[in-house]
Design a protein around this motif. Sequence first.
Motif, short mmCIF file in Angstrom:
data_model
loop_
_atom_site.label_atom_id
_atom_site.label_comp_id
_atom_site.label_asym_id
_atom_site.label_seq_id
_atom_site.Cartn_x
_atom_site.Cartn_y
_atom_site.Cartn_z
N THR A 1 -4.53 4.60 -2.33
CA THR A 1 -3.88 3.53 -2.73
C THR A 1 -4.91 2.48 -3.60
O THR A 1 -4.39 1.97 -4.49
N ARG A 2 -6.25 2.50 -3.18
CA ARG A 2 -7.15 1.69 -3.81
C ARG A 2 -7.25 2.03 -5.43
O ARG A 2 -7.34 1.27 -6.23
N ARG B 1 -4.07 1.21 -7.64
CA ARG B 1 -3.63 -0.06 -7.48
C ARG B 1 -3.54 -0.75 -8.95
O ARG B 1 -2.60 -1.13 -9.43
N LYS C 1 0.86 -1.24 -0.03
CA LYS C 1 0.04 0.01 0.13
C LYS C 1 0.91 1.32 -0.10
O LYS C 1 2.06 1.30 0.38
#
Length: 377
Positions: free
Chosen positions: A311-312, A315, A260
Amino acid sequence: MGSGTAGPAAGIFLARAGHEVTLFERAPREEAVGAGFLLQPTGLAVLKELGLAEKVLGVTQKIGGLYCETASGRVLLDLKYKELGTDLFGLGTHRSSLLSVLLKAFTDSGGEMRWGSMIEEMSLEGGVRFLNGEGPFDLVLLCDGARSKLRDQSGIEVRVDRYPWGALWFIGRRTPGFAADVLWQRVGSTRELCGFLPTGTKQDYLSLFWSVRLDEPFPGLAEWKRALLNLVPEAEEFLEQVKSVDQLQRASYHDVRMGKWHGERVAILGDAAHALSPQLGQGINLALCDASVLAGCLAEFELEEALAEYTRRRRKHVGFYQFATRWTTPFFQSDYLKLGKLRDLSFPLAMKIPYVRRQMIATMSGLKTGPFGQLTL
Ligand SMILES: Cc1cc2nc3c(=O)[nH]c(=O)nc-3n(C[C@H](O)[C@H](O)[C@H](O)COP(=O)(O)OP(=O)(O)OC[C@H]3O[C@@H](n4cnc5c(N)ncnc54)[C@H](O)[C@@H]3O)c2cc1C
């Protein structure tokens, strides 16, 4: 922290959103250092979002595509942006040219620049502080590059590998024989790669890169030129500009993996978060996208949620380029000579399939988020 690409870009977004932003940079002042690089349509889209596209177009050279052939003239890659869309193109430029544009916009937006500020330690107790006495800060952005010192202190797990291969760089005047609008490469085995990127700007510059194994000693200028001319005889006039080994810059590459890119009051951007080998030419573009996405998340959510969302949202895009870069690099820079033979057989065939070629162009443009996923600009 860190005034490469990610730091100033994120700084502009946040300063314009009304935050008080200070950018700490260890270099004593703005310097014209760094190799030539290729800005992709994704990176340019972020610069458009910042209202800086016109300024950047003034210090860059439009690039229509990438061409790569073997020493025997077999075409491995001939990728043209316009096959994906008529208004797509790359831009060749120098790191310092982009940085000047970003830094001016950062200070014009109210950001504070602190040159000569080497930050080596931070504490997360009672808010984030730097141990040189600065802070506490509501949020610290670690944009200090592949060899980040503070990343290890963020409490987020990281794995850093250094590639055995790197490159020698030289920036000179473009000479006849090299087109002004193509990133041109010629390869021998997987141990020989030479590329020429027009980086235009006020002068008609050309940036040369030559693959080197970092643990092998430099053979001396004359021997190096002989080896390069053996692969690219048409570079003879260009190489006359290299009079001393001091004119060559050496670059090493890192591969950074993190689960992350955020911690408590900390976000990690650019090479500090996900450095790659520059085989697909994406690092600066990913850094710019990080800055844009983080700013969007901070505008939309409360801090803790915004960092997790950052982070999401990053990704898939970053993950695709990490995978593709790790997979592609050994075909162009490695000791696995058999991969070179496989490359010379398979790439020309792949290029003949229109769907595969378009996927390659989308990859080069920085747009891919997975085997079937793609960003829209
Ligand atoms: C040879 C080569 C060719 C490349 N070609 C391309 C290309 O064609 N296209 C592309 O998109 N990318 C390319 N890249 C990758 C690109 O250069 C990087 O991805 C990009 O520079 C990352 O930006 P950044 O802001 O994350 O980090 P950096 O540009 O590394 O900036 C980090 C900054 O942090 C500062 N800093 C570091 N430590 C500290 C500290 N402790 N305290 C204060 N300041 C600190 C540094 O001085 C530096 O200014 C290439 C890279 C290499 C090596």
